[in-house]
Design a protein around this motif. Structure first.
Motif, short mmCIF file in Angstrom:
data_model
loop_
_atom_site.label_atom_id
_atom_site.label_comp_id
_atom_site.label_asym_id
_atom_site.label_seq_id
_atom_site.Cartn_x
_atom_site.Cartn_y
_atom_site.Cartn_z
N THR A 42 0.81 -1.22 0.00
CA THR A 42 0.00 0.00 0.00
C THR A 42 0.84 1.27 0.00
OG1 THR A 42 -0.22 0.11 2.42
CG2 THR A 42 -1.87 -1.18 1.22
N VAL A 43 2.11 1.16 0.37
CA VAL A 43 3.04 2.30 0.32
C VAL A 43 4.32 1.85 -0.35
CG1 VAL A 43 2.07 3.39 2.39
CG2 VAL A 43 4.04 1.89 2.62
N GLN A 44 5.15 2.81 -0.74
CA GLN A 44 6.38 2.46 -1.46
C GLN A 44 7.41 1.79 -0.57
OE1 GLN A 44 7.72 6.08 -3.31
NE2 GLN A 44 6.71 5.55 -5.23
N ASN A 45 7.54 2.20 0.68
CA ASN A 45 8.58 1.67 1.56
C ASN A 45 7.99 1.17 2.88
OD1 ASN A 45 10.83 2.35 -0.16
ND2 ASN A 45 10.42 4.47 0.36
N PRO A 46 7.30 0.04 2.85
CA PRO A 46 6.72 -0.46 4.09
C PRO A 46 7.79 -0.90 5.09
CG PRO A 46 6.45 -2.08 2.35
CD PRO A 46 7.03 -0.84 1.73
N GLY A 47 7.54 -0.60 6.34
CA GLY A 47 8.45 -1.08 7.39
C GLY A 47 9.67 -0.22 7.63
N VAL A 48 9.70 0.97 7.08
CA VAL A 48 10.82 1.89 7.32
C VAL A 48 10.26 3.28 7.63
CG1 VAL A 48 12.43 0.63 5.84
CG2 VAL A 48 11.12 2.51 4.89
N PHE A 49 11.06 4.09 8.30
CA PHE A 49 10.66 5.46 8.56
C PHE A 49 10.57 6.21 7.25
CE2 PHE A 49 12.87 4.56 12.70
CZ PHE A 49 11.71 4.54 13.46
N ARG A 50 9.71 7.21 7.21
CA ARG A 50 9.55 7.98 5.98
C ARG A 50 10.85 8.72 5.64
NH1 ARG A 50 8.74 13.31 7.38
NH2 ARG A 50 8.03 13.57 9.51
N THR A 51 11.05 8.92 4.35
CA THR A 51 12.27 9.57 3.86
C THR A 51 11.95 10.86 3.12
OG1 THR A 51 12.17 8.26 1.84
CG2 THR A 51 13.50 7.38 3.67
N HIS A 52 10.73 11.36 3.28
CA HIS A 52 10.30 12.55 2.57
C HIS A 52 9.53 13.46 3.52
CE1 HIS A 52 7.01 9.67 2.44
NE2 HIS A 52 6.21 10.72 2.46
N ASN A 53 9.43 14.72 3.16
CA ASN A 53 8.62 15.65 3.94
C ASN A 53 7.16 15.27 3.81
OD1 ASN A 53 10.72 17.32 4.91
ND2 ASN A 53 10.83 18.35 2.93
N ASP A 54 6.39 15.57 4.86
CA ASP A 54 4.98 15.23 4.85
C ASP A 54 4.23 16.24 5.69
OD1 ASP A 54 2.77 13.79 4.11
OD2 ASP A 54 3.37 11.94 5.10
N GLY A 55 2.99 16.42 5.36
CA GLY A 55 2.17 17.37 6.11
C GLY A 55 0.71 17.05 5.95
N VAL A 56 -0.11 17.80 6.68
CA VAL A 56 -1.56 17.68 6.60
C VAL A 56 -2.07 18.94 5.91
CG1 VAL A 56 -3.71 17.48 7.92
CG2 VAL A 56 -1.63 16.31 8.72
N PHE A 57 -2.91 18.75 4.91
CA PHE A 57 -3.39 19.88 4.11
C PHE A 57 -4.90 19.99 4.18
CE2 PHE A 57 0.77 19.00 2.55
CZ PHE A 57 1.27 20.22 2.11
N ASN A 58 -5.36 21.21 4.18
CA ASN A 58 -6.77 21.53 4.03
C ASN A 58 -6.87 22.21 2.67
OD1 ASN A 58 -9.42 22.23 4.22
ND2 ASN A 58 -9.19 23.61 5.96
N GLY A 59 -7.17 21.42 1.66
CA GLY A 59 -7.10 21.93 0.29
C GLY A 59 -5.65 22.16 -0.07
N ASP A 60 -5.31 23.39 -0.42
CA ASP A 60 -3.93 23.74 -0.77
C ASP A 60 -3.16 24.33 0.41
OD1 ASP A 60 -4.30 22.92 -3.37
OD2 ASP A 60 -4.82 24.91 -4.11
N VAL A 61 -3.80 24.42 1.57
CA VAL A 61 -3.19 25.07 2.73
C VAL A 61 -2.63 24.00 3.68
CG1 VAL A 61 -3.59 26.57 4.72
CG2 VAL A 61 -4.78 27.01 2.56
N CYS A 62 -1.34 24.10 3.96
CA CYS A 62 -0.71 23.19 4.92
C CYS A 62 -1.10 23.64 6.33
CB CYS A 62 0.81 23.22 4.76
SG CYS A 62 1.67 22.14 5.92
N ILE A 63 -1.74 22.74 7.08
CA ILE A 63 -2.15 23.07 8.44
C ILE A 63 -1.24 22.41 9.48
CG2 ILE A 63 -4.54 23.60 7.83
CD1 ILE A 63 -5.31 20.80 8.81
N PHE A 64 -0.40 21.49 9.05
CA PHE A 64 0.60 20.87 9.93
C PHE A 64 1.71 20.30 9.09
CE2 PHE A 64 2.42 17.04 11.84
CZ PHE A 64 2.94 17.58 13.00
N MET A 65 2.95 20.61 9.44
CA MET A 65 4.11 20.03 8.75
C MET A 65 4.81 19.09 9.72
SD MET A 65 5.91 19.61 6.06
CE MET A 65 5.26 20.79 4.93
N ALA A 66 4.97 17.85 9.32
CA ALA A 66 5.64 16.86 10.16
C ALA A 66 7.12 17.21 10.28
CB ALA A 66 5.47 15.47 9.55
#
Length: 81
Positions: A42-66
């Motif tokens: 279901t994801v590209q790299n199962p079982g490892v920590f993420r290697t890319h930036n990620d955030g939560v968006f409300n439409g085009d607005v980032c409301i939280f950046m990990a």
């Protein structure tokens, strides 16, 4: 109608639930193993920590950046300690 991805997520969950007793809840290594099972196919790299930036968006607005991905392993180790 369910998509193949949703069906895979359910299959992964059933497999993970069946293995819960074999995992140490205090083990970061076991957490990653369980993540690998839960996200298999279901994801590209199962079982490892993420290697890319990620955030939560409300439409085009980032409301939280990990936190940046390079900090995740240390932050997770600190959490487990």
């Amino acid at each position: 109608m369910s998509s193949n991805l949703e069906i895979q997520e359910v299959k992964n969950a059933y497999q993970a639930y069946g293995l819960l007793g074999e995992f140490d809840p205090d083990s970061l290594r076991d957490l990653l193993k369980m993540h690998g099972i839960m996200t298999n196919l279901t994801v590209q790299n199962p079982g490892v920590f993420r290697t890319h930036n990620d955030g939560v968006f409300n439409g085009d607005v980032c409301i939280f950046m990990a936190p940046p991905p390079q900090l995740v392993p240390m932050q997770m180790q600190n959490l487990f300690n």
